[in-house]
Design a protein around this motif. Sequence first.
Motif, PDB file in Angstrom:
ATOM      1  N   GLN A 305      -2.864  -5.702   5.244  1.00  0.00           N
ATOM      2  CA  GLN A 305      -1.771  -4.781   4.938  1.00  0.00           C
ATOM      3  C   GLN A 305      -1.426  -4.794   3.451  1.00  0.00           C
ATOM      4  OE1 GLN A 305      -0.498  -2.677   7.275  1.00  0.00           O
ATOM      5  NE2 GLN A 305       0.449  -1.686   5.498  1.00  0.00           N
ATOM      6  N   ASP A 306      -1.593  -5.948   2.824  1.00  0.00           N
ATOM      7  CA  ASP A 306      -1.340  -6.032   1.378  1.00  0.00           C
ATOM      8  C   ASP A 306      -2.272  -5.097   0.615  1.00  0.00           C
ATOM      9  OD1 ASP A 306      -0.415  -7.115  -1.164  1.00  0.00           O
ATOM     10  OD2 ASP A 306      -2.298  -8.236  -1.206  1.00  0.00           O
ATOM     11  N   LEU A 307      -3.548  -5.055   1.008  1.00  0.00           N
ATOM     12  CA  LEU A 307      -4.515  -4.162   0.373  1.00  0.00           C
ATOM     13  C   LEU A 307      -4.141  -2.705   0.614  1.00  0.00           C
ATOM     14  CD1 LEU A 307      -7.251  -3.615  -1.063  1.00  0.00           C
ATOM     15  CD2 LEU A 307      -8.323  -3.777   1.202  1.00  0.00           C
ATOM     16  N   ALA A 308      -3.755  -2.377   1.840  1.00  0.00           N
ATOM     17  CA  ALA A 308      -3.382  -0.997   2.164  1.00  0.00           C
ATOM     18  C   ALA A 308      -2.165  -0.551   1.370  1.00  0.00           C
ATOM     19  CB  ALA A 308      -3.123  -0.873   3.661  1.00  0.00           C
ATOM     20  N   ASP A 309      -1.136  -1.401   1.332  1.00  0.00           N
ATOM     21  CA  ASP A 309       0.076  -1.063   0.583  1.00  0.00           C
ATOM     22  C   ASP A 309      -0.209  -0.899  -0.900  1.00  0.00           C
ATOM     23  OD1 ASP A 309       1.508  -1.202   2.937  1.00  0.00           O
ATOM     24  OD2 ASP A 309       2.242  -3.229   2.575  1.00  0.00           O
ATOM     25  N   PHE A 310      -1.181  -1.645  -1.379  1.00  0.00           N
ATOM     26  CA  PHE A 310      -1.521  -1.603  -2.795  1.00  0.00           C
ATOM     27  C   PHE A 310      -2.301  -0.344  -3.145  1.00  0.00           C
ATOM     28  CE2 PHE A 310      -4.557  -2.490  -6.186  1.00  0.00           C
ATOM     29  CZ  PHE A 310      -3.723  -2.942  -7.192  1.00  0.00           C
ATOM     30  N   ALA A 311      -3.329  -0.035  -2.382  1.00  0.00           N
ATOM     31  CA  ALA A 311      -4.251   1.045  -2.741  1.00  0.00           C
ATOM     32  C   ALA A 311      -3.718   2.423  -2.389  1.00  0.00           C
ATOM     33  CB  ALA A 311      -5.600   0.821  -2.051  1.00  0.00           C
ATOM     34  N   LYS A 312      -2.925   2.512  -1.332  1.00  0.00           N
ATOM     35  CA  LYS A 312      -2.535   3.831  -0.819  1.00  0.00           C
ATOM     36  C   LYS A 312      -1.223   4.290  -1.445  1.00  0.00           C
ATOM     37  CE  LYS A 312      -3.097   3.013   3.686  1.00  0.00           C
ATOM     38  NZ  LYS A 312      -3.313   3.373   5.112  1.00  0.00           N
ATOM     39  N   GLN A 313      -1.328   4.757  -2.681  1.00  0.00           N
ATOM     40  CA  GLN A 313      -0.171   5.251  -3.424  1.00  0.00           C
ATOM     41  C   GLN A 313      -0.081   6.774  -3.263  1.00  0.00           C
ATOM     42  OE1 GLN A 313       1.926   3.021  -4.909  1.00  0.00           O
ATOM     43  NE2 GLN A 313       0.541   1.502  -4.009  1.00  0.00           N
ATOM     44  N   GLY A 314       1.099   7.262  -2.863  1.00  0.00           N
ATOM     45  CA  GLY A 314       1.283   8.690  -2.649  1.00  0.00           C
ATOM     46  C   GLY A 314       1.082   9.048  -1.195  1.00  0.00           C
ATOM     47  N   ALA A 315       1.819  10.050  -0.714  1.00  0.00           N
ATOM     48  CA  ALA A 315       1.833  10.387   0.708  1.00  0.00           C
ATOM     49  C   ALA A 315       0.461  10.810   1.226  1.00  0.00           C
ATOM     50  CB  ALA A 315       2.862  11.493   0.969  1.00  0.00           C
ATOM     51  N   LYS A 316      -0.273  11.631   0.462  1.00  0.00           N
ATOM     52  CA  LYS A 316      -1.556  12.118   0.940  1.00  0.00           C
ATOM     53  C   LYS A 316      -2.550  10.987   1.141  1.00  0.00           C
ATOM     54  CE  LYS A 316      -3.470  15.837  -0.512  1.00  0.00           C
ATOM     55  NZ  LYS A 316      -4.089  16.837  -1.414  1.00  0.00           N
ATOM     56  N   ILE A 317      -2.579  10.059   0.202  1.00  0.00           N
ATOM     57  CA  ILE A 317      -3.500   8.936   0.329  1.00  0.00           C
ATOM     58  C   ILE A 317      -2.996   7.947   1.359  1.00  0.00           C
ATOM     59  CG2 ILE A 317      -4.482   6.962  -0.912  1.00  0.00           C
ATOM     60  CD1 ILE A 317      -4.558   8.724  -3.399  1.00  0.00           C
ATOM     61  N   GLN A 318      -1.693   7.733   1.406  1.00  0.00           N
ATOM     62  CA  GLN A 318      -1.121   6.797   2.372  1.00  0.00           C
ATOM     63  C   GLN A 318      -1.430   7.206   3.802  1.00  0.00           C
ATOM     64  OE1 GLN A 318       3.226   6.467   2.460  1.00  0.00           O
ATOM     65  NE2 GLN A 318       3.011   4.254   2.647  1.00  0.00           N
ATOM     66  N   ASN A 319      -1.344   8.511   4.076  1.00  0.00           N
ATOM     67  CA  ASN A 319      -1.606   9.003   5.421  1.00  0.00           C
ATOM     68  C   ASN A 319      -3.074   9.365   5.638  1.00  0.00           C
ATOM     69  OD1 ASN A 319       1.169   8.887   6.069  1.00  0.00           O
ATOM     70  ND2 ASN A 319       1.503  10.884   5.128  1.00  0.00           N
ATOM     71  N   GLY A 320      -3.846   9.417   4.558  1.00  0.00           N
ATOM     72  CA  GLY A 320      -5.190   9.947   4.659  1.00  0.00           C
ATOM     73  C   GLY A 320      -6.298   8.935   4.840  1.00  0.00           C
ATOM     74  N   PHE A 321      -5.999   7.617   4.727  1.00  0.00           N
ATOM     75  CA  PHE A 321      -7.044   6.619   4.822  1.00  0.00           C
ATOM     76  C   PHE A 321      -6.620   5.466   5.725  1.00  0.00           C
ATOM     77  CE2 PHE A 321      -7.964   8.920   0.968  1.00  0.00           C
ATOM     78  CZ  PHE A 321      -9.333   9.089   1.028  1.00  0.00           C
ATOM     79  N   GLN A 322      -7.600   4.883   6.400  1.00  0.00           N
ATOM     80  CA  GLN A 322      -7.334   3.770   7.303  1.00  0.00           C
ATOM     81  C   GLN A 322      -8.419   2.715   7.136  1.00  0.00           C
ATOM     82  OE1 GLN A 322      -4.693   3.315   9.661  1.00  0.00           O
ATOM     83  NE2 GLN A 322      -5.569   1.271   9.579  1.00  0.00           N
ATOM     84  N   GLY A 323      -7.993   1.466   6.967  1.00  0.00           N
ATOM     85  CA  GLY A 323      -8.941   0.354   6.888  1.00  0.00           C
ATOM     86  C   GLY A 323      -9.023  -0.382   8.206  1.00  0.00           C
ATOM     87  N   TYR A 324     -10.193  -0.885   8.529  1.00  0.00           N
ATOM     88  CA  TYR A 324     -10.426  -1.626   9.766  1.00  0.00           C
ATOM     89  C   TYR A 324     -11.059  -2.968   9.452  1.00  0.00           C
ATOM     90  CZ  TYR A 324      -9.647   2.933  11.925  1.00  0.00           C
ATOM     91  OH  TYR A 324      -9.106   4.145  12.318  1.00  0.00           O
ATOM     92  N   ASN A 325     -10.531  -4.015  10.051  1.00  0.00           N
ATOM     93  CA  ASN A 325     -11.070  -5.380   9.922  1.00  0.00           C
ATOM     94  C   ASN A 325     -11.047  -5.901   8.481  1.00  0.00           C
ATOM     95  OD1 ASN A 325     -11.789  -5.474  12.750  1.00  0.00           O
ATOM     96  ND2 ASN A 325     -13.605  -4.246  12.254  1.00  0.00           N
ATOM     97  N   LEU A 326     -10.150  -5.385   7.665  1.00  0.00           N
ATOM     98  CA  LEU A 326     -10.089  -5.796   6.252  1.00  0.00           C
ATOM     99  C   LEU A 326      -9.174  -6.990   6.079  1.00  0.00           C
ATOM    100  CD1 LEU A 326      -9.940  -2.290   4.500  1.00  0.00           C
ATOM    101  CD2 LEU A 326     -11.925  -3.749   4.943  1.00  0.00           C
ATOM    102  N   ARG A 327      -9.549  -8.074   6.707  1.00  0.00           N
ATOM    103  CA  ARG A 327      -8.765  -9.298   6.665  1.00  0.00           C
ATOM    104  C   ARG A 327      -9.670 -10.526   6.635  1.00  0.00           C
ATOM    105  NH1 ARG A 327      -8.838  -7.153  11.716  1.00  0.00           N
ATOM    106  NH2 ARG A 327      -9.555  -8.515  13.386  1.00  0.00           N
TER     107      ARG A 327
END
Length: 327
Positions: A305-327
């Motif tokens: 979640q730390d990686l997701a919160d970091f990389a997904k800046q802005g609504a379009k990117i925040q809602n537009g990408f999903q990571g799996y097993n990134l832990r």
Amino acid sequence: MRFGILSFILLLSLSTQAAIYNYDYWWPLELTRYFQQVNRKTQMSPPASTGVAEKCGGIYTQAIAKGEMDVRYALGYFDDTQGKEVHFDGRNYGLSPSLDIAVFHVIRGFMKRPCVNQGQQICEFAESGNPEQGLVVLSKTIFLDQRPVNVKMTLTHASASESFTANKGTLVTRQSQLTRQSEQNFFGALGRADIVFYNGHSRNGGGPDFNPPILNRQNKTNYTGHYEVRRDGIKRFLDLMGQSRNPDQVVGFFSCYSRRHFHRDIMRVNPNQKVILSADEIDYLDSLLASMGYLEGFMQGRCGQDLADFAKQGAKIQNGFQGYNLR
């Protein structure tokens, strides 16, 4: 910022070879704005200096142990297929012009720019290789768990020129060479490299694709008669992934609806695959921004979640990408 936008544009303009739709001007501005948000996130939530390998499982274990991080960034043949000649800013770009060459040079310029913020990693990369041949290696030493790790990112583009007509005609030999080179950068890295990113078209489930598009009688991409039926790209990917199943490798599909097109098959072959997928129709700019944000996050040793919160800046990117097993 000590290194201003105008200085960055000047640096980029010295090496840019193609500038369709003036992307060599606009996209560096957008990357700079996006990374201003990323840098604020870095200051608010600094990366951990120790415990990265333990916290993030296998993502960084091998890189730290061998002191190297092998990153592949393969730009697909990214055509703007509208079924007619494209006119912009007084220029005629012809039928189905290519965008990936300009983006190749944007990425090169951005990664080589001076560092201006503490903790920032995507900056001051050294470059080797020949940009004229569509392949460069960008290198830099970072620190993970206080140990030096030499990052080497191999970057390729797939189009021989902006012109579809030339790439299928007078430049067909060069086009074939660049297609094979980019395919090797992507498919050849599966099971070997630490991080493998594809940024291009999903081809309605037929990608990843590094070739000029197959067009129908309306001069639009032939999804129903070719890509949706053959699915050449993803079949090749799944076959190679099934042979290797590298548990630590991260693969990113920065292409439209890649979750819809590829997620089920990827999880069927390897439910533990670490992968980044798009959740929607994503424009090329947001794919570029998100891919660079994720790269910055990985080079800071982030995950989950730390990686997701970091990389997904802005609504379009925040809602537009999903990571799996990134832990």
